[in-house]
Design an enzyme around this catalytic site. Structure first.
Site, PDB file in Angstrom:
ATOM      1  CB  ALA A   1      -9.034   5.650   1.857  1.00 56.48           C
ATOM      2  CG  ASN A   2      -8.475   5.542   5.789  1.00 58.30           C
ATOM      3  OD1 ASN A   2      -9.535   5.350   5.196  1.00 58.30           O
ATOM      4  ND2 ASN A   2      -7.828   4.564   6.392  1.00 58.30           N
TER       5      ASN A   2
ATOM      6  NE  ARG B   1      -8.334   0.423   2.754  1.00 57.23           N
ATOM      7  CZ  ARG B   1      -8.562   0.305   4.069  1.00 57.23           C
ATOM      8  NH1 ARG B   1      -8.332   1.314   4.887  1.00 57.23           N
ATOM      9  NH2 ARG B   1      -9.018  -0.817   4.576  1.00 57.23           N
TER      10      ARG B   1
ATOM     11  CD  GLN C   1      -2.830   1.376   2.282  1.00 57.07           C
ATOM     12  OE1 GLN C   1      -2.321   1.680   3.357  1.00 57.07           O
ATOM     13  NE2 GLN C   1      -4.128   1.225   2.126  1.00 57.07           N
TER      14      GLN C   1
ATOM     15  CE1 TYR D   1      -3.012   9.433   7.279  1.00 53.88           C
ATOM     16  CE2 TYR D   1      -4.265   7.581   6.396  1.00 53.88           C
ATOM     17  CZ  TYR D   1      -3.643   8.205   7.456  1.00 53.88           C
ATOM     18  OH  TYR D   1      -3.650   7.620   8.707  1.00 53.88           O
TER      19      TYR D   1
END
Length: 358
Positions: free
Chosen positions: A174-175, A224, A98, A177
């Site tokens: 995602a998330n 993602r 990742q 970042y």
């Protein structure tokens, strides 16, 4: 009807089952972001997953602000990843890397650099640093003339991942970042070609994906996304208008598969009443779709058998259950993980969780 225990082709990766290990930051690398021998055992233990998505791995010093997290930008890091991928493959597993740029979630005490983002904003809460938790700092806005440097970092990281023996990569978009900060209007206040309309906010995701696809092939590239809800202070006023078109862009670019992290109202980490967009994304993305967030075995099987998902990724369950697919298949009770050791260094709470038959 397909089962979680059926094999699946995720582009060039043939997964023996549809129980995916989601990325889990565990902070067992060195301060120089070099993987350690302890990580070899950890990943090898979990090779029974249909596919392991590595912990988030920094594409550059600028983009990696988590203490003791690994990187993939240097020859030393590549060499240290090779025993890990080799061990997973020797156990019959598959593993992708990742690729991570943390954007405004970086702290300068870790990198020595001011964090960068789509716009000059500050994340809420506190950052993990080597000296303990500290308030996040204001990020500076990335200039347009710096975007080629970011794309080159992704290209270098993707090439290095294949050199290190990974079966492919996942672009972490995602998330909250960096790429997610560009996607969402809560953090992207730009007035240039990377801001404003959804197609402009999607531009960085598209350009990064194009570069990675050109470097290692679409069949070894995945992405993602986290389409619904607020993640680390990163939100959007109309998620469907940006994430469904983003998924269509990824479909057109031919990425091998797409993973969605979708919290619900009772999410363990992140709760939201915003509807899940996977049904709409499913309409525009025809390749394998992997869903994530608080799935039980029963819920995961329903998602796969109904066609909503092609596979499901599990995170925390893999921490304490290195043999999670076997436990699911044989209905063996799951062990509980110890949150206090999630980010600690050393084997405790990392490689010492027993297999069911131990």
């Amino acid at each position: 009807m397909p089962s979680l225990f059926d094999s699946i082709d995720l582009g060039a990766v043939h997964a023996a089952n549809r129980i995916i290990m989601s990325p889990l930051t565990r902070a067992r690398a060195t301060e120089g972001a070099v993987p350690t021998p302890l990580m070899v055992e950890y990943y090898a233990q979990r090779a029974g997953a249909g596919l392991i998505i590595s912990e988030a791995t920094g594409i550059s010093r600028e983009g990696l602000g988590w203490p003791w997290a690994p990187g993939i930008w240097s020859a030393e890091q590549v060499a240290a990843w090779k025993p890990i991928t080799k061990a997973v493959h020797e156990r019959g597993g598959k593993i992708v890397c990742q690729l991570w740029h943390m954007g405004r979630m970086v702290h300068s005490s870790v990198t020595g650099l001011q964090p960068v983002s789509a716009s000059p904003t500050t994340a809420p809460g506190q950052s993990h640093t080597y000296e303990g938790k500290k308030p996040y700092e204001e990020a500076r806005e990335l200039r347009v003339d710096e975007i080629p440097r970011i794309l080159a970092d992704y290209e270098n990281a993707a090439r290095n991942a294949i050199e290190a023996g990974f079966d492919g990569v996942q672009i972490h978009a995602a998330n909250g970042y960096l790429i997610d900060e560009f996607l969402r209007d809560g953090t992207n206040h730009r007035k240039d070609e990377y801001g404003g309309a959804p197609e402009n906010r999607i531009r960085l995701l598209r350009e990064v994906t194009e570069r990675v696809v050109a470097t290692i092939g679409a069949d070894r590239t995945s992405v993602r996304l986290s389409p619904n809800g607020d993640t680390q202070g990163t939100d959007d006023s109309a998620p469907e208008k940006v994430f469904v078109p983003a998924a269509k862009v990824l479909q057109d670019l031919g990425v091998a598969w797409l993973e969605l992290r979708e919290p619900g109202p009772e999410g363990t980490f992140g709760k939201t009443d915003e509807p899940k967009l996977s049904p709409e994304i499913r309409k525009v993305f025809s390749r394998p779709l992997v869903l994530n967030q608080d799935y039980t075995l029963e819920d995961a099987q329903k998602a796969v058998s109904s066609g909503l998902a092609d596979a499901v990724s599990f995170g925390r369950k893999f921490i304490a259950n290195p043999d999670l697919p076997r436990r699911f298949a044989e209905e063996i009770p799951l062990a509980k993980d110890d949150m206090a050791t999630w980010y600690s260094q050393g084997p405790k709470g990392y490689t010492d969780y027993p297999f069911a038959d131990e």
